[in-house]
Design an enzyme around this catalytic site. Sequence first.
Site, PDB file in Angstrom:
ATOM      1  N   TRP A 251      57.198 -13.231 -63.012  1.00 24.30           N
ATOM      2  CA  TRP A 251      57.977 -13.171 -61.777  1.00 24.30           C
ATOM      3  C   TRP A 251      59.446 -12.896 -62.009  1.00 24.30           C
ATOM      4  O   TRP A 251      60.178 -12.620 -61.069  1.00 24.30           O
ATOM      5  CB  TRP A 251      57.832 -14.491 -61.001  1.00 24.30           C
ATOM      6  CG  TRP A 251      58.041 -15.711 -61.852  1.00 24.30           C
ATOM      7  CD1 TRP A 251      57.057 -16.484 -62.426  1.00 24.30           C
ATOM      8  CD2 TRP A 251      59.280 -16.275 -62.280  1.00 24.30           C
ATOM      9  NE1 TRP A 251      57.619 -17.489 -63.174  1.00 24.30           N
ATOM     10  CE2 TRP A 251      58.986 -17.389 -63.103  1.00 24.30           C
ATOM     11  CE3 TRP A 251      60.617 -15.964 -62.058  1.00 24.30           C
ATOM     12  CZ2 TRP A 251      59.962 -18.172 -63.705  1.00 24.30           C
ATOM     13  CZ3 TRP A 251      61.611 -16.748 -62.652  1.00 24.30           C
ATOM     14  CH2 TRP A 251      61.273 -17.832 -63.466  1.00 24.30           C
ATOM     15  N   ASN A 252      59.914 -13.003 -63.276  1.00 22.38           N
ATOM     16  CA  ASN A 252      61.375 -12.996 -63.455  1.00 22.38           C
ATOM     17  C   ASN A 252      62.013 -11.616 -63.337  1.00 22.38           C
ATOM     18  O   ASN A 252      63.153 -11.490 -62.895  1.00 22.38           O
ATOM     19  CB  ASN A 252      61.773 -13.695 -64.764  1.00 22.38           C
ATOM     20  CG  ASN A 252      61.192 -13.051 -65.996  1.00 22.38           C
ATOM     21  OD1 ASN A 252      60.245 -12.277 -65.908  1.00 22.38           O
ATOM     22  ND2 ASN A 252      61.739 -13.375 -67.142  1.00 22.38           N
TER      23      ASN A 252
ATOM     24  N   LYS B  62      47.826  -7.386 -62.374  1.00 20.93           N
ATOM     25  CA  LYS B  62      47.881  -8.656 -61.641  1.00 20.93           C
ATOM     26  C   LYS B  62      49.319  -9.171 -61.737  1.00 20.93           C
ATOM     27  O   LYS B  62      49.740  -9.724 -62.737  1.00 20.93           O
ATOM     28  CB  LYS B  62      46.918  -9.699 -62.222  1.00 20.93           C
ATOM     29  CG  LYS B  62      46.774 -10.876 -61.274  1.00 20.93           C
ATOM     30  CD  LYS B  62      46.638 -12.220 -61.937  1.00 20.93           C
ATOM     31  CE  LYS B  62      47.808 -12.811 -62.598  1.00 20.93           C
ATOM     32  NZ  LYS B  62      48.945 -13.254 -61.766  1.00 20.93           N
ATOM     33  N   PRO B  63      50.080  -8.947 -60.658  1.00 26.36           N
ATOM     34  CA  PRO B  63      51.465  -9.425 -60.692  1.00 26.36           C
ATOM     35  C   PRO B  63      51.516 -10.928 -60.458  1.00 26.36           C
ATOM     36  O   PRO B  63      50.559 -11.520 -59.961  1.00 26.36           O
ATOM     37  CB  PRO B  63      52.115  -8.672 -59.521  1.00 26.36           C
ATOM     38  CG  PRO B  63      50.995  -8.386 -58.573  1.00 26.36           C
ATOM     39  CD  PRO B  63      49.723  -8.285 -59.390  1.00 26.36           C
ATOM     40  N   ALA B  64      52.650 -11.540 -60.772  1.00 32.06           N
ATOM     41  CA  ALA B  64      52.817 -12.978 -60.540  1.00 32.06           C
ATOM     42  C   ALA B  64      52.670 -13.274 -59.050  1.00 32.06           C
ATOM     43  O   ALA B  64      53.188 -12.529 -58.210  1.00 32.06           O
ATOM     44  CB  ALA B  64      54.196 -13.414 -61.023  1.00 32.06           C
TER      45      ALA B  64
ATOM     46  N   GLY C 288      54.742 -13.569 -70.436  1.00 32.40           N
ATOM     47  CA  GLY C 288      54.778 -14.908 -69.851  1.00 32.40           C
ATOM     48  C   GLY C 288      54.957 -15.946 -70.945  1.00 32.40           C
ATOM     49  O   GLY C 288      55.475 -15.645 -72.027  1.00 32.40           O
ATOM     50  N   SER C 289      54.476 -17.140 -70.665  1.00 30.40           N
ATOM     51  CA  SER C 289      54.739 -18.241 -71.599  1.00 30.40           C
ATOM     52  C   SER C 289      53.839 -18.154 -72.832  1.00 30.40           C
ATOM     53  O   SER C 289      52.735 -17.605 -72.795  1.00 30.40           O
ATOM     54  CB  SER C 289      54.502 -19.577 -70.895  1.00 30.40           C
ATOM     55  OG  SER C 289      53.120 -19.752 -70.685  1.00 30.40           O
TER      56      SER C 289
ATOM     57  N   GLU D 271      54.167 -10.537 -74.771  1.00 30.65           N
ATOM     58  CA  GLU D 271      55.616 -10.801 -74.747  1.00 30.65           C
ATOM     59  C   GLU D 271      55.759 -12.239 -74.283  1.00 30.65           C
ATOM     60  O   GLU D 271      55.645 -12.525 -73.087  1.00 30.65           O
ATOM     61  CB  GLU D 271      56.326  -9.849 -73.779  1.00 30.65           C
ATOM     62  CG  GLU D 271      56.221  -8.385 -74.147  1.00 30.65           C
ATOM     63  CD  GLU D 271      56.876  -8.039 -75.476  1.00 30.65           C
ATOM     64  OE1 GLU D 271      57.650  -8.862 -76.009  1.00 30.65           O
ATOM     65  OE2 GLU D 271      56.595  -6.951 -75.978  1.00 30.65           O
TER      66      GLU D 271
ATOM     67  N   ARG E  13      72.592 -13.919 -67.172  1.00 29.75           N
ATOM     68  CA  ARG E  13      71.824 -12.801 -66.629  1.00 29.75           C
ATOM     69  C   ARG E  13      70.524 -13.362 -66.066  1.00 29.75           C
ATOM     70  O   ARG E  13      69.856 -14.165 -66.699  1.00 29.75           O
ATOM     71  CB  ARG E  13      71.546 -11.795 -67.758  1.00 29.75           C
ATOM     72  CG  ARG E  13      70.580 -10.702 -67.405  1.00 29.75           C
ATOM     73  CD  ARG E  13      70.471  -9.722 -68.584  1.00 29.75           C
ATOM     74  NE  ARG E  13      69.494  -8.693 -68.331  1.00 29.75           N
ATOM     75  CZ  ARG E  13      68.333  -8.580 -68.986  1.00 29.75           C
ATOM     76  NH1 ARG E  13      68.019  -9.430 -69.948  1.00 29.75           N
ATOM     77  NH2 ARG E  13      67.494  -7.602 -68.687  1.00 29.75           N
TER      78      ARG E  13
ATOM     79  N   CYS F 233      63.246 -14.447 -70.908  1.00 29.66           N
ATOM     80  CA  CYS F 233      62.818 -14.951 -72.220  1.00 29.66           C
ATOM     81  C   CYS F 233      63.847 -14.599 -73.282  1.00 29.66           C
ATOM     82  O   CYS F 233      63.862 -15.211 -74.345  1.00 29.66           O
ATOM     83  CB  CYS F 233      61.429 -14.443 -72.566  1.00 29.66           C
ATOM     84  SG  CYS F 233      61.289 -12.685 -72.455  1.00 29.66           S
TER      85      CYS F 233
ATOM     86  N   SER G  44      68.332  -5.553 -74.283  1.00 30.63           N
ATOM     87  CA  SER G  44      67.213  -4.896 -73.611  1.00 30.63           C
ATOM     88  C   SER G  44      67.579  -3.451 -73.264  1.00 30.63           C
ATOM     89  O   SER G  44      68.624  -3.206 -72.664  1.00 30.63           O
ATOM     90  CB  SER G  44      66.877  -5.646 -72.318  1.00 30.63           C
ATOM     91  OG  SER G  44      66.734  -7.017 -72.597  1.00 30.63           O
TER      92      SER G  44
ATOM     93  N   GLU H   8      57.340  -3.250 -76.557  1.00 34.83           N
ATOM     94  CA  GLU H   8      57.353  -2.483 -75.311  1.00 34.83           C
ATOM     95  C   GLU H   8      58.647  -1.694 -75.246  1.00 34.83           C
ATOM     96  O   GLU H   8      59.720  -2.222 -75.561  1.00 34.83           O
ATOM     97  CB  GLU H   8      57.267  -3.428 -74.115  1.00 34.83           C
ATOM     98  CG  GLU H   8      55.939  -4.157 -74.052  1.00 34.83           C
ATOM     99  CD  GLU H   8      55.737  -4.919 -72.744  1.00 34.83           C
ATOM    100  OE1 GLU H   8      56.643  -5.627 -72.309  1.00 34.83           O
ATOM    101  OE2 GLU H   8      54.649  -4.777 -72.162  1.00 34.83           O
TER     102      GLU H   8
HETATM  103  C1  SIN Z   1      61.891 -11.128 -70.050  1.00 34.82           C
HETATM  104  O1  SIN Z   1      62.560 -12.083 -69.796  1.00 34.82           O
HETATM  105  O2  SIN Z   1      60.676 -11.279 -70.113  1.00 34.82           O
HETATM  106  C2  SIN Z   1      62.427  -9.745 -70.240  1.00 34.82           C
HETATM  107  C3  SIN Z   1      63.885  -9.616 -70.237  1.00 34.82           C
HETATM  108  C4  SIN Z   1      64.359  -8.215 -70.503  1.00 34.82           C
HETATM  109  O3  SIN Z   1      63.602  -7.246 -70.508  1.00 34.82           O
HETATM  110  O4  SIN Z   1      65.547  -8.097 -70.732  1.00 34.82           O
END
Ligand code: SIN
Length: 494
Positions: free
Chosen positions: A163-164, A187-189, A241-242, A263, A291, A297, A454, A471
């Site tokens: 979701w982030n 399948k989105p959050a 995700g986690s 990831e 940010r 993550c 990123s 990715e």
């Molecule tokens: C993430 O938090 O999963 C990705 C963050 C990013 O692509 O910078």
Amino acid sequence: MTTITPDRERELLASVPTRLLLGSGWADAADGSTFAVTDPSTGETLLEIADARPEDGAAALDAAAAAQRDWARTAPRERAEILRRAFEMVTARADDFALLMTLEMGKPLHESRGEVAYGAEFLRWFAEEAPRISGRFATAPDGVNRLMVLKRPVGPCLFITPWNFPLAMATRKIAPAIAAGCTMVLKPAALTPLTSLLLAQVLREAGLPDGVLTVIPTTSAGAVTGPLIKDSRLRKLSFTGSTEVGRRLIADSAEQVLRVSMELGGNAPFLVFDDADLDRAVAGAVLAKMRNGGEACVAANRFLVQRGIAPAFTEAFVEKIRAFTVARGTEPESKMGPLVDAATRDKVAALVEDAVEDGATLALGGRVVPGAGYFYEPTVLTDVPADARILDEEIFGPVAPIVVFDTEEEAIRLANSSEFGLVAFAFTRDLNRGLRLAEEIDTGMFGLNAGVVSNPAAPFGGVKQSGLGREGGFEGIDEYLETRYVGIADPFAN
Ligand code: SIN
């Protein structure tokens, strides 16, 4: 900056698809179920959307499997042009995508606009990569056989996105899969499905054929995706995700020996050395921590600051963070929106309370913002004890714990003392030290005098329990390609 009126919000929401995307188009859930998508800054419902059931998941995979052969045969240029058109269309609708993400996820509009640019760029980058998929041809060392190496699409994929970053985490998977010739079920959050539904609509308008992408938002994730992971037609699972959920998905994927990209969580150390440029280090720290409200993550999770610069760094960092205005993301002055839900906010609050009980000092913030929505004050903690829980766990919120160190050796040891290995950041003017750290700190990514790494043109991913695979970048498309070797007999033999 234009003010966002309630009418503008209503108009946008009225244009968002609210049904599942299955093989032949938009459809209700098998049993007509729906669920509410809410605004984390008010707790109010934005839209009711279809809630996929296991039968819908099965129908989505049926469509992906049926479309795979023809899709794999399309010209790379055709796939590239669909991606390029989608890039243009998302960019043209940047304001809509940005507002939608702000509404469903909470981040301020300026951050959502940044995500639209970031997310759209995956479409453009992989549009450029699709025609460059290549193999090789060689004569075997003994001079007899010929060796041909082909790249083939992996096959139907399942994407489980977080979701982030509702747009960028979807395009980071969808774009390379389209470029490679894979079909996919997304399948989105459940907290932020609207952006994916709008993106799917755009991709269809850009020319993506039926069945290549299906979208199944659901509140029953395990019941819907579990059977797909065990279905022999699925060939790849990509999850963001986690670590906890990732581990379970890897175990489930073992049954069909699925290709997996994971990831997972992070616990990024942010190192500041005495010789750092203070202003750059503070600006980098604000970016790395704040940010996306810290809900990333890659967010800096532990600030490791050398003793000599620690007082000046802490003071300047606290002053910058103090200036953050916490408000609904649609407000022009908002620098930080709410956390995504009550559970996330409560976890952040509990981590801060525990740290303070263990002896940390609150230099700033440390409270839930009263009233509607899931707001939490931007927070800085100093004197954080080495064994505090907050240094071990992914915070996923706007909290910066600061720890002081003395030597480079100690900094490397502290940085590496985590089960995670996604990213690390370091600020120093000594280039040799920077390069030593880049080699010694065990992460998949490293920011040298940079608070954000990123980039769609770079390989994003971690080591240790932060995941598997990459990715973005040239590496991102390889996750969707199989290597096939064709051995050819000596063409000169009779
Ligand atoms: C993430 O938090 O999963 C990705 C963050 C990013 O692509 O910078």
